[in-house]
Design an enzyme around this catalytic site. Structure first.
Site, short mmCIF file in Angstrom:
data_model
loop_
_atom_site.label_atom_id
_atom_site.label_comp_id
_atom_site.label_asym_id
_atom_site.label_seq_id
_atom_site.Cartn_x
_atom_site.Cartn_y
_atom_site.Cartn_z
N TYR A 23 7.62 7.88 -2.57
CA TYR A 23 8.08 6.87 -3.53
C TYR A 23 9.60 6.77 -3.43
O TYR A 23 10.17 5.70 -3.53
CB TYR A 23 7.67 7.28 -4.93
CG TYR A 23 6.18 7.33 -5.11
CD1 TYR A 23 5.48 6.18 -5.42
CD2 TYR A 23 5.48 8.52 -4.94
CE1 TYR A 23 4.11 6.20 -5.56
CE2 TYR A 23 4.11 8.55 -5.09
CZ TYR A 23 3.42 7.39 -5.39
OH TYR A 23 2.08 7.42 -5.52
N ASN A 46 -0.79 -3.27 -7.95
CA ASN A 46 -1.08 -3.86 -6.67
C ASN A 46 -2.13 -4.98 -6.77
O ASN A 46 -3.24 -4.74 -7.19
CB ASN A 46 -1.61 -2.76 -5.75
CG ASN A 46 -1.79 -3.27 -4.36
OD1 ASN A 46 -1.90 -4.47 -4.15
ND2 ASN A 46 -1.82 -2.38 -3.41
N CYS A 54 -2.06 1.81 -0.49
CA CYS A 54 -1.27 2.53 -1.49
C CYS A 54 -1.44 4.03 -1.35
O CYS A 54 -0.61 4.80 -1.78
CB CYS A 54 -1.71 2.15 -2.90
SG CYS A 54 -2.33 0.49 -3.03
N HIS A 55 -2.54 4.42 -0.76
CA HIS A 55 -2.81 5.86 -0.63
C HIS A 55 -1.88 6.52 0.37
O HIS A 55 -1.82 7.73 0.44
CB HIS A 55 -4.26 6.07 -0.21
CG HIS A 55 -4.60 5.40 1.08
ND1 HIS A 55 -4.91 4.05 1.16
CD2 HIS A 55 -4.67 5.89 2.33
CE1 HIS A 55 -5.16 3.77 2.43
NE2 HIS A 55 -5.01 4.87 3.15
N GLU A 81 -7.64 9.57 7.70
CA GLU A 81 -6.64 9.02 8.60
C GLU A 81 -6.00 10.10 9.45
O GLU A 81 -5.06 9.86 10.19
CB GLU A 81 -5.57 8.29 7.80
CG GLU A 81 -6.14 7.08 7.09
CD GLU A 81 -5.04 6.15 6.62
OE1 GLU A 81 -3.87 6.48 6.77
OE2 GLU A 81 -5.38 5.08 6.09
#
Length: 101
Positions: A23, A46, A54-55, A81
């Site tokens: 952030y 969002n 966003c993750h 991921e």
DNA sequence: GCTCTGGCAAATG
DNA sequence: ACATTTGCCAGAG
């Protein structure tokens, strides 16, 4: 301002798969180094949760942080991921993605 | 225009 | 390493 939000969304979607950002970094990139809270705020609102990863935005201390759909969901996505999440945290040094600057 | 609330951060104990 | 406190920005009511 809506500009700020748009920028946030834009940069977040630019984060490649398997990488994450914080952030703080995000806020700094936007020119508001101390607006990290506002960034989180923007992400929570969002408009397209499915198009914006966003993750991929985590806390500066390595913790996953919160998520609209639950932090568990977030951690899961990150793992899928290729990011190792241990004890609700991850190796920031390893997966941190920096925009320009 | 003010208060409250957040997907936070850094410093402190 | 964990909990609390303080600071900070933007949006919502």
């Amino acid at each position: 301002m809506l500009e700020f939000q748009s920028l946030v969304l834009k940069f977040v979607s630019a984060v490649p798969r398997g990488k994450v950002t914080t952030y703080k970094e995000l806020a700094r990139t936007l020119g508001r180094p101390r607006a990290y809270r506002a960034v989180g705020n923007a992400l929570s609102k969002n408009p397209r949760p499915l198009e914006i990863p966003c993750h991929r935005v985590v806390r500066s201390d390595g913790k996953i942080g919160g998520y609209k759909f639950g932090s568990e969901r977030k951690a899961k996505l990150l793992i899928e991921e290729g990011i190792e999440v241990k004890g609700g945290k991850l190796e920031l040094k390893k997966y941190m993605f920096r925009f320009k600057k």
